[in-house]
Design a protein around this motif. Structure first.
Motif: not given
Ligand SMILES: Cc1ncc(C[n+]2csc(CCOP(=O)(O)OP(=O)(O)O)c2C)c(N)n1
Lengths: 646, 441
Positions: A593-597, A457-462, A482-488, A562-570
């Protein structure tokens, strides 16, 4: 007959106020008027008065579960504390934090043993960088000497000469366990081993303790160095409430030894006068506070509604490698923004980090680029402290697999501070790390662990990809509160932007702060919605033609960043049109994430969509090329699974 | 000696697989200059002029009033006059030179200039059926489905669903004349009327349509609606468009059509509303209506109506309509059966408000091959509910600012249903007065 004592009555009153407040808590607790638990410091009050009471306003304190005394001695805010424990909106943390999670000006406490030590170190480091003369104290108990992050931090404190005073309140018990069962060796010797100066005192000689603590504080302030203070003391009440298995005789003995008890014996009229005044003050406050109301949920939580931008712009290739683009952005950021601090293992130049992302940075601004010991937990904790104190740390974890060592700092500290302190603070820490296999690094240097990072919660993962300019993403990251984790991704570093462009497809991105990429057939309507992110994105793009040729499925590839809040509408729109949704993951599928998406899309879609996750096999990633190839999702398996599914 | 330009029948609207030549402005063999008008096509919705793109000599392969399939070459321009004379076989109306794939929304219609990529499955099918790659020129991708679609188009060229040509059912009917033909005056149908017949026959001729009616209460409905309207006060059309387009998302079967063998669901909700004010019946498109706000819908209706009156409609304003609303509320009808348009599966008719009963009939005619009565009944009931929710009792907030200047009662608090009266106060100010203060208790 006891020796006549000589002591400053102000100190007595301070200690007595702490005791009376806590006794009130115990009374309220037994009446069922307090939620949760309390840990009182009855018997230990003079430690609070001696240390917290002798700091300057600009200084700061980090404390633990047993923090009421420290809080009152430092802030004087008895009312805020009472209201907090009574769960009222006017409480110091709005009733969210209660006993162990207090925040007022420069006072912070958290209920995770040891975790606050690196945060305090980071906060102190920030003060040193600002050169504002502020120092700080972090309180720990003797039981917390068992936490490893303490030692990681002491090492760094000493090496970097960070002005922080560690006060170890040695009450000889950790919850129910006597010290001799769990503690080996000597307490002070631990700090000395790191070259940290130590002091020792006790709460039974408060005047002396006041002098010693003043000396320790002065040492830290003048020398701008850390210091370790062991205060022997004894808590007269249970660990929290009624959970006391200690020998009653031992407790009774210490009651006699308690300095406030002695004072009461020797100066009963003063004691009575002070006690009555304090009790009156407390009762008046409590009566008033009872009439107040709790924080309404809307003030604590507002649901965020993500709306995806629908302006699609065509992407153009950039003839630069991803790593260069990141590095250039970092160089500019470091120079242009004084709040930027870089931390990480081996990030100093000329080496410039294991993947050269931080190249040149330490040449540009050596004072704000810290190459760290191998101490992921402490380094992320220090980053949290820097972020709390106005800086914008960007911290590298050398390999994504090592993120697990920093998880307590991410989940229990960075993620929680803002809310548990009732939105008084932000912790805009940025943690970046490369994940992904296909380099033969084997089980502990190849895994994609994003699934453990997207539900915080409250952490964005990109997740970066090779389609969007990483500078654009890092610009958005830098403006987060707020905190952000960036996955390269290790294999993406060397790739040029948009180097994979499938024939007869258009590559577009929307205008979100973390853009969504859409690679669609130029003219025809797609018959499959394919989702990939991070390192899988480039691979998926390169497979689009083959997928069409071999499966007759014409895919539209959607790449969220942004994978912690997916573009669900698109995603839902696309999948509703094509009727098929496939998610490619470089991690293993269960709980990912696949399951979540897919769940998110299914919740939104009005039509039936056939779905599939194609992910890594659920085993650590082998080093040997042939097996690594098979464990990670690769071309043949992807085609095969697509054929099987549709 | 060269062929300078070939003029194929243009694809102007997805729904039009044939166009009618209404005018040929030059004669075969005549010299023409670049930019000269050559001919005029008529679609179901509008006309389209063709101009020469080169200087040369024109040759027409078509006749006025003939219907030609999209893609068929109907004229060419040559560099030399002599070349024209040698080619004198005009194209047969209604017969195209190349197979035209059925114009369904699932198939790419825009033209692709790059190379064409084939799936293996498509290639195998093509090989088995001896279909050349060239048949798919202008496509970006060709899948097995595309090959099937092409085949379907080849097998039943003129009459297959979604691909009727000019000599479709309406025109093949034998003329019925009385024994003594002089007893009647025969007037040739206008091409517009012919088109209309063809359009409506497509679904109606199957006999598989049905119509359901319901009514919704209109008492107090405009108080709220007018509040959001700038121009179209006391009109139901915008709000019906608004609510219908949103509701269609829930009822995709009403926003699609029967392809002849399958059901096609449109991805967008493009609402058409029928208009007929002196300029002939046209159906104008509210594109992506389900994403427009009520004021946006009003604006769009105004814009389209103005374009219609000024004869400035764009082809895009008339095509790709996925659901139609026909509003006869101004005509005093109590209920009627609307007819479903070609490549649609339903249509909504709006009758006039019965001022005495304070209600208005809604009618939906639907294609039973795509949906069924129960679903349409639910649709109507949903729509009714949504429309009735505009009644003022559901929206007390709207009238907040209207208060009686005498007793300070607000319209919201008023229990009567006649509303307040606008008046001038003794001080000469504009105000409202409630019925009680006006007439006494
Ligand atoms: C990381 C973590 N592990 C365990 C606990 C549960 N816990 C709370 S207080 C406590 C004992 C701490 O002992 P010590 O550090 O000596 O402090 P004291 O309670 O004696 O003041 C424990 C185990 C915790 N809060 N955090």
């Amino acid at each position: 007959m006891m020796q006549a004592i000589k002591i400053n009555h102000r100190i007595i009153k301070e200690a007595l106020r702490i005791r009376k407040v806590e006794e009130k808590f115990l009374q309220l607790f037994s009446q069922g008027k307090l939620n949760g638990t309390v840990h009182t410091c009855v018997g230990q009050e003079f430690s609070a008065v001696a240390f917290a009471g002798q700091l300057k306003k600009k200084d700061f304190i980090f404390s633990n579960h047993r923090c009421h005394g420290h809080y009152i001695a430092f802030t004087g805010d008895v009312r805020g504390l009472l209201a907090e424990l009574l769960g009222k909106a006017s409480g110091t943390s709005g009733g969210i934090g209660s006993s162990q999670h207090l925040c007022h000006h420069n006072f912070f406490s958290n209920g995770i043993q040891g975790g606050i030590v690196p945060v305090a170190a980071g906060y102190a480091l920030a003060g040193k960088l600002k050169n504002n003369g502020a120092i700080g104290i972090v309180f720990i108990g003797d039981g917390t000497l068992g936490e490893g992050v303490l030692y990681e931090t002491m090492n760094i404190l000493s090496k970097w000469e960070i002005p922080l005073l560690i006060v170890c309140e040695n009450n000889f018990y950790a919850q129910s366990t006597p010290q001799h069962i769990n503690l080996a060796g000597d307490i002070q010797a631990r700090a000395r081993a790191f070259g940290i100066r130590t002091f020792k005192g006790n709460t039974w000689e408060p005047e002396l303790l006041m002098e010693q603590s003043a000396e320790a504080i002065a040492f830290v302030r003048d020398q701008q160095k850390p210091c370790f203070f062991q205060v022997d003391t004894y808590r007269l009440n249970a660990h929290s409430k009624g959970d006391d298995d200690r020998d009653p005789e031992d407790v009774a003995l210490h009651r006699q030894k308690d300095y406030l008890h002695i004072f009461q014996q020797q100066s009963p009229s003063y004691y009575q006068m002070y006690e009555e005044a304090i009790n009156q003050e407390i009762d008046a406050m409590v009566e008033e506070i009872f009439k107040e109301s709790d924080l309404p949920i809307e003030k604590y939580f507002q649901p965020s509604t993500r709306t995806d931008d629908r302006e699609w712009k065509t992407l153009e290739p950039v003839n630069k490698r991803q790593v260069e683009l990141i590095n250039t952005f970092f160089q500019e950021k470091l120079v242009s923004d004084e709040r930027t601090v870089f931390l990480g293992e081996d990030i100093h130049s000329p080496y410039g980090g294991a993947f050269k992302v931080t190249k040149e940075l330490s040449f540009l601004r050596p004072e704000r680029v810290f190459t760290t010991p191998i101490s992921e937990a402490a380094v992320v904790g220090i980053s949290n402290g820097l972020a709390l104190n106005g800086f914008r740390p960007i911290t590298e974890i050398m390999f994504g697999d090592f993120m697990t060592l920093a998880m307590d700092q991410i989940i229990n500290h960075a993620s929680k501070f803002h809310h548990m302190f009732n939105r008084k603070v932000n912790c805009p820490v940025v943690i970046r790390t490369p994940m992904g296999g296909r380099r033969g690094y084997g089980p502990t240097h190849s895994q994609t662990l994003d699934k453990f990072l997207v539900g915080i919660d409250n952490v964005k993962t990109v997740a970066l990809n090779t389609f969007i300019d990483p500078a654009l993403i890092y610009r958005s990251v830098s403006s987060e509160e707020h905190p952000v984790i960036v996955i390269e991704n290790k294999t993406d570093y060397g790739k040029k932007l948009l180097h994979t462009r499938p024939r007869n497809f258009t590559c577009q991105a929307n205008g979100d702060p973390y853009p969504v990429v859409r690679i669609s057939p130029a003219v025809s309507a797609p018959t499959l919605t394919l989702v990939a992110y991070g390192g899988m994105a480039d691979m998926a793009a390169s497979l689009l033609e083959t997928i069409f040729s071999e499966t007759d499925l014409l895919a539209e590839l959607i790449i969220p960043s942004l994978i912690s809040d997916l573009p669900l509408d698109i995603l839902t729109e696309s999948a509703s049109r094509t009727g098929r949704l496939v998610v490619l993951e470089e991690g293993s599928p269960f709980g990912g994430i696949g399951g979540e998406l897919i769940a998110g899309v299914t919740e939104k879609a009005d039509v039936k969509i056939r779905v599939r996750r194609i992910a890594a096999l659920p085993v650590p990633i082998p080093s040997v090329k042939s097996l690594e190839h098979l464990v990670l999702p690769e071309k043949n398996r992807i085609i095969q699974e697509l054929k099987e599914s549709f | 000696m060269a062929l300078l330009q070939q003029i194929p029948v243009p694809l102007l609207a997805v729904n039009d697989t044939t166009l009618t030549v209404v005018e040929i402005t030059r004669r075969s063999g005549e010299p023409v200059r670049k930019g000269d008008q050559l001919m005029v096509f008529e679609t179901s919705k509008t006309t389209y002029e063709v101009v020469a793109e080169a200087d040369g000599f024109v040759e027409f392969l078509c006749e006025v009033d003939g219907d030609y399939e999209v893609g068929a070459v109907v004229a060419r321009i040559f560099s030399e006059a002599a070349e024209v004379a040698t080619r004198q076989a005009p194209a047969q109306p209604g017969r195209s030179e190349q197979p035209v794939p059925p114009a369904s929304k699932d198939i790419a219609l825009a033209v692709w200039e790059g190379e064409t990529l084939f799936s293996q499955a498509a290639l195998q099918m093509m090989e088995a059926r001896a279909i050349a790659r060239g048949s798919f020129a202008g496509r970006d991708f060709v899948s097995a489905r595309d090959v099937e679609a092409l085949e379907a188009g080849l097998k039943k060229p003129a009459t297959s669903a979604g691909n009727p040509s000019g000599d479709g059912p309406a025109r093949r009917q034998r003329p019925v004349l009385p024994a003594d033909p002089s007893r009647v005056i025969i007037e040739k149908l206008t091409s517009g009327k012919r088109r209309e017949i063809e359009y409506l026959s497509e679904v109606q001729s199957t006999g598989l349509t049905s119509t359901l009616h319901t009514f919704f209460e209109t008492r107090g409905i405009f108080g709220h609606i007018n509040h959001s309207m700038q121009y179209l006060k006391n009109s139901l059309l915008p709000v019906i468009c608004y609510e219908t387009s949103r509701l269609l998302r829930k009822y995709p079967a009403l926003n699609g059509y029967f392809t002849g063998e399958a059901v096609a669901y449109y991805r967008e909700v493009n609402l058409g509303f029928a208009i007929d004010i002196d300029k002939g019946l046209k159906v104008l498109k509210l594109g992506a209506a389900d994403s427009l706000s009520l004021p946006e819908i009003e604006q769009e209706i105004m814009r389209l109506s103005n374009q219609y009156l000024d004869d400035k409609l764009d082809i895009g304003d008339l095509t790709d309509i996925t659901f139609t609303i026909t509003d006869l509320s101004g005509e005093g009808v109590s209920f009627f059966k609307p007819l479903v348009n070609k490549m649609n599966s339903a249509i909504l008719g709006v009758s006039s408000i019965d001022e005495q009963l304070k209600r208005c009939t809604l009618s939906v005619t639907f294609d039973h091959r795509v949906s069924e009565g129960k679903m349409v009944a639910r649709f109507l009931s949903d729509l009714k509910g949504r429309l009735e929710s505009y009644q003022s009792r559901f929206h007390p907030a709207v009238h907040k600012e209207i208060t009686c200047f005498k007793c300070f009662k607000s319209l919201q608090e008023d229990l009567g249903d006649t509303g307040f009266v606008q008046c001038i106060t003794p001080q000469g100010q504009e105000a409202y007065i409630c019925q009680s203060c006006l007439k006494g208790f």
